[in-house]
Write an enzyme that holds these catalytic residues in place. Structure first.
Site, PDB file in Angstrom:
ATOM      1  N   ASN A 109      -4.032   4.118 -12.369  1.00 34.92           N
ATOM      2  CA  ASN A 109      -4.725   4.193 -11.081  1.00 34.92           C
ATOM      3  C   ASN A 109      -6.246   4.237 -11.331  1.00 34.92           C
ATOM      4  OD1 ASN A 109      -5.249   4.675  -8.291  1.00 34.92           O
ATOM      5  ND2 ASN A 109      -3.284   5.701  -8.107  1.00 34.92           N
ATOM      6  N   GLY A 167      -5.987  -5.382  -8.201  1.00 36.11           N
ATOM      7  CA  GLY A 167      -6.448  -4.645  -7.028  1.00 36.11           C
ATOM      8  C   GLY A 167      -7.749  -5.179  -6.479  1.00 36.11           C
ATOM      9  N   SER A 168      -8.875  -4.663  -6.978  1.00 33.49           N
ATOM     10  CA  SER A 168     -10.192  -4.990  -6.425  1.00 33.49           C
ATOM     11  C   SER A 168     -10.453  -6.492  -6.354  1.00 33.49           C
ATOM     12  CB  SER A 168     -11.285  -4.317  -7.255  1.00 33.49           C
ATOM     13  OG  SER A 168     -11.041  -2.931  -7.308  1.00 33.49           O
ATOM     14  N   GLY A 185      -7.843   7.509   1.074  1.00 34.53           N
ATOM     15  CA  GLY A 185      -7.048   8.690   1.441  1.00 34.53           C
ATOM     16  C   GLY A 185      -5.678   8.337   2.001  1.00 34.53           C
ATOM     17  N   LYS A 203       3.418   5.567 -11.203  1.00 39.39           N
ATOM     18  CA  LYS A 203       2.025   5.143 -11.372  1.00 39.39           C
ATOM     19  C   LYS A 203       1.195   6.365 -11.761  1.00 39.39           C
ATOM     20  CE  LYS A 203      -1.728   2.562  -9.220  1.00 39.39           C
ATOM     21  NZ  LYS A 203      -2.128   1.738  -8.089  1.00 39.39           N
ATOM     22  N   LYS A 227       0.863  -1.178   0.000  1.00 42.53           N
ATOM     23  CA  LYS A 227       0.000   0.000   0.000  1.00 42.53           C
ATOM     24  C   LYS A 227       0.908   1.238   0.000  1.00 42.53           C
ATOM     25  CE  LYS A 227      -2.378  -0.176   3.966  1.00 42.53           C
ATOM     26  NZ  LYS A 227      -3.491   0.518   4.632  1.00 42.53           N
ATOM     27  N   THR A 228       0.390   2.361  -0.406  1.00 40.18           N
ATOM     28  CA  THR A 228       1.221   3.562  -0.486  1.00 40.18           C
ATOM     29  C   THR A 228       1.623   4.044   0.916  1.00 40.18           C
ATOM     30  OG1 THR A 228       0.231   4.236  -2.573  1.00 40.18           O
ATOM     31  CG2 THR A 228       1.290   5.965  -1.278  1.00 40.18           C
ATOM     32  N   CYS A 282      -2.985   9.613  -6.972  1.00 33.36           N
ATOM     33  CA  CYS A 282      -4.072   9.361  -6.026  1.00 33.36           C
ATOM     34  C   CYS A 282      -5.188  10.384  -6.209  1.00 33.36           C
ATOM     35  CB  CYS A 282      -3.556   9.394  -4.580  1.00 33.36           C
ATOM     36  SG  CYS A 282      -4.878   8.976  -3.425  1.00 33.36           S
ATOM     37  N   SER A 295     -12.324   5.969  -1.304  1.00 29.75           N
ATOM     38  CA  SER A 295     -11.627   7.224  -0.989  1.00 29.75           C
ATOM     39  C   SER A 295     -10.893   7.010   0.338  1.00 29.75           C
ATOM     40  CB  SER A 295     -12.610   8.392  -0.894  1.00 29.75           C
ATOM     41  OG  SER A 295     -13.445   8.205   0.228  1.00 29.75           O
TER      42      SER A 295
END
Ligand SMILES: Cc1cc2nc3c(=O)[nH]c(=O)nc-3n(C[C@H](O)[C@H](O)[C@H](O)COP(=O)(O)O)c2cc1C
Length: 306
Positions: free
Chosen positions: A191, A264-265, A73, A164, A46-47, A131, A71
């Site tokens: 993204n 991802g998802s 964040g 990215k 993860k970032t 992002c 979101s």
């Protein structure tokens, strides 16, 4: 028939092209009880930001037709805690680790990369320049800032840098070229797509931040097009990302020009999907008599459509 799924991404050897996408797989090691992490091509964390972040207030995830709106964040523990804890655990897995990072300014990116260069066991750094869930502008929408960040982190990083990018641009091929010209060793395309959803019972937005990033199956054709367009314009490798839910999707991304793919998802729904995707890629290779997965990169036959 012996199938070779190995690829080389900007000098990093991956035993297969399937990576976890940033932010949908925790720091990466937590999922080890559910799947054999060793089977993955690599893990993108993860970032991580300079300081810890609590992220946006709830609700920050909502289901939409064939997709997910988030979101989050950039909730994370901050770079110092990351290198003292999760990174140590990630290193035990035995697959390439790509650390995703984000900052508000070039200086913040530099500070994070300086800390990462002192660590062992990092194969590459992915710069999250896209992002959509922060109050400020998406970084790669400011090409000068994006290039300044890439140039400066390249000067100090000992490992490849992967930019990215956001798909929400007029010309993704041009943006990818700008990233390459600034020194990026690879790009991740792409993204999430800025989007929103409204609850018709309450007339309120489904996310507290109103807007979020759209991901999942519904974005696949758009992200695939990003990869295809960028591949014509750059000569650095691409990680294809966006809506990959099965081996066929992964193969489509590679045919359009991706050297590796990140999920991802679909991995958020079930981490087992990652292993399923690897197995399904093997099935397709077997059926199509493809010995090495490298053979299919950018190999879409655009002469005749069907
Ligand atoms: C819940 C969630 C959290 C995410 N967090 C991050 C993140 O921290 N950093 C990042 O670069 N991308 C993040 N993303 C974007 C994914 O890495 C990926 O680019 C995007 O979801 C498209 O891929 P997918 O359709 O396979 O999910 C996040 C996506 C989701 C759904």
């Amino acid at each position: 028939m012996i199938l070779d799924l190995g690829i080389n991404f900007a000098g990093i050897k991956l035993k297969n092209p399937v990576l976890t996408a940033s932010g949908t797989f925790g720091y990466g090691y937590e999922v080890g009880d559910l799947i054999s992490l060793k089977k993955l091509g690599g893990i993108i964390t993860k970032t991580i930001t300079l300081e810890n972040r609590l992220g946006n207030v709830q609700p920050r995830i909502a289901e939409v037709s064939s997709g997910l709106l988030n979101s989050i964040g950039l909730q994370n523990i901050g770079i110092k805690a990351f290198v003292e804890g999760p990174l140590f655990k990630l290193n035990k897995i035995g697959v390439p680790i790509i650390v995703s990072i984000a900052g508000n300014t070039t200086e913040e990116y530099i500070k994070i990369v300086k800390i990462l260069t002192m660590q062992i066991g990092i194969s590459a750094i992915e710069l999250n320049l896209s992002c959509p869930n922060l109050k400020k502008k998406i970084i790669c929408h400011d090409v000068f800032l994006m290039q300044d960040i890439i140039r400066n982190v390249k000067k100090i990083s000992k490992v490849p840098i992967i930019a990215k990018l956001s798909p929400l641009v007029t010309d993704i091929a041009e943006l990818a070229l700008f990233a390459q010209e600034a020194g990026s060793d690879g790009v991740t395309l792409a993204n999430t797509y800025p989007a929103m959803a409204i609850n018709v019972k309450t007339f309120k937005p489904k996310l507290s931040s109103v807007r979020g990033g759209l991901s999942g199956a519904c974005i696949k054709p758009m992200s695939l097009r990003c990869v295809y367009d960028a591949y014509q314009n750059i000569n650095i490798p691409i990680i294809g990302c966006g809506g990959i839910t099965n081996g066929g999707d992964a193969v489509e991304f590679m045919l359009s020009g991706a050297t590796a793919i990140s999920v991802g998802s679909a991995s958020l729904i079930s981490p087992k999907n990652l292993i399923k995707i690897i197995d399904e890629i093997k099935d397709i290779m077997y059926r199509k008599n493809i010995v090495s997965i490298k053979e299919i990169i950018g190999f879409v036959n655009t002469k005749n459509a069907c």
